[in-house]
Design an enzyme around this catalytic site. Sequence first.
Site, PDB file in Angstrom:
ATOM      1  N   SER A 118     -34.581  -4.690  37.431  1.00  0.00           N
ATOM      2  CA  SER A 118     -34.826  -5.975  38.087  1.00  0.00           C
ATOM      3  C   SER A 118     -34.094  -6.158  39.406  1.00  0.00           C
ATOM      4  O   SER A 118     -34.563  -6.905  40.268  1.00  0.00           O
ATOM      5  CB  SER A 118     -34.447  -7.115  37.147  1.00  0.00           C
ATOM      6  OG  SER A 118     -33.068  -7.050  36.799  1.00  0.00           O
TER       7      SER A 118
ATOM      8  N   HIS B  63     -40.392  -6.841  33.949  1.00  0.00           N
ATOM      9  CA  HIS B  63     -40.833  -6.916  35.337  1.00  0.00           C
ATOM     10  C   HIS B  63     -42.048  -6.034  35.623  1.00  0.00           C
ATOM     11  O   HIS B  63     -42.417  -5.852  36.785  1.00  0.00           O
ATOM     12  CB  HIS B  63     -39.682  -6.552  36.269  1.00  0.00           C
ATOM     13  CG  HIS B  63     -38.547  -7.530  36.202  1.00  0.00           C
ATOM     14  ND1 HIS B  63     -38.479  -8.641  37.016  1.00  0.00           N
ATOM     15  CD2 HIS B  63     -37.460  -7.577  35.400  1.00  0.00           C
ATOM     16  CE1 HIS B  63     -37.394  -9.328  36.725  1.00  0.00           C
ATOM     17  NE2 HIS B  63     -36.753  -8.707  35.744  1.00  0.00           N
TER      18      HIS B  63
ATOM     19  N   LYS C 192     -42.566 -14.228  33.870  1.00  0.00           N
ATOM     20  CA  LYS C 192     -42.470 -13.616  35.196  1.00  0.00           C
ATOM     21  C   LYS C 192     -43.880 -13.496  35.782  1.00  0.00           C
ATOM     22  O   LYS C 192     -44.391 -14.445  36.352  1.00  0.00           O
ATOM     23  CB  LYS C 192     -41.716 -12.301  35.098  1.00  0.00           C
ATOM     24  CG  LYS C 192     -40.259 -12.524  34.672  1.00  0.00           C
ATOM     25  CD  LYS C 192     -39.472 -11.259  34.552  1.00  0.00           C
ATOM     26  CE  LYS C 192     -37.992 -11.533  34.298  1.00  0.00           C
ATOM     27  NZ  LYS C 192     -37.717 -12.265  33.036  1.00  0.00           N
TER      28      LYS C 192
END
Length: 431
Positions: A214, A242, A273
């Site tokens: 990340s 992610h 996300k």
Amino acid sequence: MVQRRINSKVDSRFQSQQPDLDPTGSSRYPWMERSLQQLKGWSRLRELHETSWSEGGYVMREGRRLLNLASNHYLGLSPWLEDYIEQIRELIAAGGEPYIRMGSGASRLISGHDPQHEALEAELALFMERERVLVFTSGYMANVGVIQALVGRNDAVFSDRLNHASIVDGIQLSRAKHYRYPHRDLERLENMLKSWCEQHPTGRALIVTDAIFSMDGTKAPLPKLVELKERYGAMLMVDEAHSIGVYGDKGKGLAYQEGLHQQVDVIMGTLGKAFGLEGAFVAADGVVVDYLINHARTFIYNTAMPPMMAAMLRIRLREVQEAAPSRKRLMQHANLLRGLLQERGFDTGEGDSHIVPVLLGDDRHAVKVSEAILQSGIAGIAIRPPTVPQNEARIRLTPMAIHTTEQLTYACNQFIQAVGRGGAPESVLIS
């Protein structure tokens, strides 16, 4: 009794105030004051800043409209409930309830397992092409609960040094032996695995890695990790926080993109996300999910996700699968931003993903640059230790699919000027 009207702006008298950091210890908690004073001196004091969202990939902070390059909202899908309320109402009605219910009222194992949870998990399992899926309330809860369930005092976890804090915390709570190998260093990992397996033939070994790291934007070497887990009889858990929604066909993740999704024992994906909502899930074999239902404490003892959110996630799952143009744009935007910064001599690390770090080194300098780009209309936050290693402070830039080439070019130019105003040390630029 006079009732006060509740406004969208909080009464200033109730706003949290920055504590007066008194190093003399005259407060009730002198040790806290000393700790905060130390963090402030290191330019590592964390503070909350009220931020509201607006259209087109912008946010409002401190009265300024800022281009948002500081979120994980990668695909830029609509964040507004109003766009979905009728679809949610239809799903809730199909589940047998008369109205949209906001709270679950209990943990999943008591009375909080709603028809929307059941449907969401079934649809996510089809999406991930795995036997079962278990939904958690956050990625943090998922990582902590899964690791604590899979290993214990007589076992070992092998974790990349740059893995997310939730993985580290899960390992600590499990009481398993924690082996941290240098970032993507497969030789060191194998040496650790081989030594431990020879000495503990009956113990369980778990390899855990982020798929996309990340703060660096680097990718895990998944094919080699699968080879090692099979060679030494270990389990492999991949945190796709992610990468879910961004990589692979229909956004199924990096393991799917590399053809390894069936060989990874546990895939964790977050829904806050690229999905732009909240929650997380674990995709695995059916027996693994049944085991987690009975052993993952963050699932057993946690109030369930609101049914309204589970219904919204079912809608969002369809949008994510259809977002191939957005995924392509996101990568184009990240490549543009990275290329422009590299052309001007900035160190953006080794990654080639949608996460673009600009390595600045010094904590104070990173804070000054973050403040300077904010003045220029750009939201880019200084990332400092302990989130990143010592002397590796950075600005983490994350474009969205809805941004434009013009916006990102402007942001890059403003960033370059901001570093100049901040008095960039020579180590910021690379030759």
